[in-house]
Design an enzyme around this catalytic site. Structure first.
Site, PDB file in Angstrom:
ATOM      1  N   LYS A  97      75.711 -39.330  91.618  1.00  0.00           N
ATOM      2  CA  LYS A  97      75.435 -39.254  92.941  1.00  0.00           C
ATOM      3  C   LYS A  97      75.549 -38.033  93.874  1.00  0.00           C
ATOM      4  O   LYS A  97      75.213 -37.656  94.752  1.00  0.00           O
ATOM      5  CB  LYS A  97      76.305 -40.588  93.768  1.00  0.00           C
ATOM      6  N   GLU A 119      75.259 -45.579 104.397  1.00  0.00           N
ATOM      7  CA  GLU A 119      75.954 -47.100 103.917  1.00  0.00           C
ATOM      8  C   GLU A 119      76.590 -47.005 102.636  1.00  0.00           C
ATOM      9  O   GLU A 119      75.970 -46.297 101.826  1.00  0.00           O
ATOM     10  CB  GLU A 119      74.928 -48.154 104.325  1.00  0.00           C
ATOM     11  N   SER A 386      75.358 -42.310  83.180  1.00  0.00           N
ATOM     12  CA  SER A 386      75.167 -41.888  84.896  1.00  0.00           C
ATOM     13  C   SER A 386      76.788 -41.558  85.459  1.00  0.00           C
ATOM     14  O   SER A 386      77.000 -40.949  86.358  1.00  0.00           O
ATOM     15  CB  SER A 386      74.499 -43.056  85.652  1.00  0.00           C
TER      16      SER A 386
HETATM   17  C1  LIG Z   1      75.265 -45.856  91.926  1.00  0.00           C
HETATM   18  C2  LIG Z   1      75.435 -45.827  90.475  1.00  0.00           C
HETATM   19  C3  LIG Z   1      74.103 -46.365  89.379  1.00  0.00           C
HETATM   20  C4  LIG Z   1      72.856 -46.844  90.176  1.00  0.00           C
HETATM   21  O1  LIG Z   1      72.093 -46.168  90.896  1.00  0.00           O
HETATM   22  P1  LIG Z   1      70.921 -45.351  90.518  1.00  0.00           P
HETATM   23  O2  LIG Z   1      70.027 -44.850  92.057  1.00  0.00           O
HETATM   24  O3  LIG Z   1      69.947 -46.612  90.071  1.00  0.00           O
HETATM   25  O4  LIG Z   1      71.185 -44.393  89.668  1.00  0.00           O
HETATM   26  C5  LIG Z   1      74.153 -46.076  88.248  1.00  0.00           C
HETATM   27  N1  LIG Z   1      75.211 -45.514  87.615  1.00  0.00           N
HETATM   28  C6  LIG Z   1      76.521 -44.970  88.301  1.00  0.00           C
HETATM   29  C7  LIG Z   1      77.621 -44.773  87.616  1.00  0.00           C
HETATM   30  C8  LIG Z   1      76.420 -45.292  89.785  1.00  0.00           C
HETATM   31  O5  LIG Z   1      77.390 -45.009  90.334  1.00  0.00           O
END
Ligand SMILES: *Cc1c(COP(=O)(O)O)cnc(C)c1O
Length: 410
Positions: A97, A119, A386
């Site tokens: 993010k 938000e 992610s």
């Molecule tokens: C917020 C988040 C997601 C999901 O958001 P996407 O916009 O689909 O990437 C996935 N993994 C983590 C670690 C997150 O914090």
């Protein structure tokens, strides 16, 4: 496939549509702010100085490039495949993010804005936003449902520590949708000095396009890294899909390679009943949420359905419009993984690689476990990790106790 033959900074069509999805379904009062934002972004895209500055922040602040780690013991467990993890968990704040937050705050400064609003549901995006606002010395207010604030008290504290104001939203279900409405209201009122920093490839044009561009650094790096490591491109990419930003971030640079299969993994939650999951392609239909036309979980009257997932980041009733287009064209396959399978993957990656993944990322890992039998011994795979799982450890400890899986963890 939307503009996939063009470069990474070429977008959807002029109306912000990805094969019909997307667009700008907002009240008249928001048209001005969105047009101003689109214009500013189009200018920034053409300015080499903007890219240079973003690249500098990626390197010196976010910790990019993130490594591409071979997961040998995990692959040995599956028995087939050459598996690599793209390590977004190693970025500052522990998830992808931050890539988008840095891109947007740079744009906000360029537009002369001094105040940032956002938000947040689980608080992850709120923390990333508060982080970049602190870095740029901007005022920051984060809207959050009071139910979410209760569940995510630690992230509320983090945001406050970073100097942000957390604005409790006590209407409706007191969760993310209600926080979105309040943030929109704020933006309309204060647009002269305020930028609305949206956290995924959602919302009205230009957000899905812009956020995708900021996250596309993931795939650009991964391409270079896999070529250096293996001398060839991967055959399979796997990523979890909440709004869809980490997934499109990995996929985008590879979309034009016909030989590469891509799988987006949604939250299967507790099962297929409406309200028990966040699998928009399996249980959803076309609809508008948060200003964009896409697949949405809704009842027969068009009321937005409740959702459930063990991972807060995947627990959202709509999916980004570019994913809707990629789904319909068949370029990307979408599937879902249930809570238990994600928890199992969470434990397995921890034990085989010494990496505790975010519960969101564990959904992608779980899908690969399921696909194991289909892989060839040398199938080259990249999974997007992610985020890191530290944020989820308390929750998982509680769940494992309840399910009495504890006995298995010696
Ligand atoms: C917020 C988040 C997601 C999901 O958001 P996407 O916009 O689909 O990437 C996935 N993994 C983590 C670690 C997150 O914090």
């Amino acid at each position: 496939m939307p503009a996939a033959k063009a470069g990474p900074f070429n977008g959807p069509d002029a109306r912000g549509r990805f094969s019909g999805y997307g667009g700008r379904f907002v009240p008249e009062t928001l048209m001005g702010p969105l047009e101003e934002l689109e214009k500013a972004y189009r200018d920034a895209v053409l300015d080499p100085g903007f890219h240079k500055e973003l690249d500098r922040l990626f390197r010196t602040y976010a910790g990019r490039p993130t490594p591409l780690t071979p997961a040998r013991r995990f692959a040995a467990h599956i028995g087939k495949g050459r598996i690599y993890l793209k390590r977004e968990d190693l970025t500052h704040t522990g998830a992808h993010k931050i890539n988008n937050a840095l891109g947007q705050i740079l744009l906000a400064r360029r537009m002369g804005k001094s105040r940032i609003i956002a938000e947040t549901g689980a608080g992850q995006h709120g923390v990333a936003t508060a982080t970049v606002a602190a870095l740029f010395g901007m005022e920051c207010e984060i809207y959050m449902g009071t139910e979410d604030m209760r569940r995510q008290a630690l992230n509320v504290f983090r945001m406050r520590l970073l100097g942000a104001k957390v604005r409790p939203v006590d209407s409706g279900s007191r969760t993310l949708k209600d926080a979105i409405n309040e943030a929109m209201r704020d933006w309309v009122t204060n647009v002269a000095d305020t930028h609305y920093l949206l956290g995924s490839v959602l919302g009205a044009h230009p957000y899905p396009w812009m956020v995708r561009d900021f996250q596309a650094v993931i795939g650009r790096e991964a391409r270079e890294q896999i070529l250096a490591a293996e001398g060839r491109l991967p055959e399979l990419l796997v990523a979890c899909v909440g709004g869809g930003s980490n997934a499109i971030g990995l996929f985008y640079d590879f979309l034009r390679e016909p030989g590469i299969r891509m799988i987006g993994v949604e939250a299967g939650g507790r099962g297929p009943a409406l309200g028990d999951h966040a699998a928009r392609f399996e249980g959803g239909s076309k609809g508008v949420l948060q200003g964009t036309l896409s697949y949405v979980l809704q009842d027969e009257n068009g009321q937005i359905a409740g959702t459930h997932s063990v991972s807060a980041g995947l627990d959202y009733p709509a999916i980004g419009p570019e994913h809707a287009a990629l789904h319909d064209s068949g370029r990307v396959q979408y599937t879902s993984v249930r809570d238990e399978a994600a928890l199992e993957a969470f434990r397995l990656l921890s034990r085989t690689e010494g990496i505790i993944p975010a519960l969101e990322s564990a959904h992608a890992i779980a899908e690969l476990l399921r696909r194991g039998p289909e892989l060839e011994p040398d199938t080259l795979v990249i999974v997007n990790l992610s985020g890191r799982g530290d944020k989820d450890v308390n929750q998982v400890a509680e769940i494992l106790n309840q399910d009495d899986l504890k006995g298995r963890s010696e």
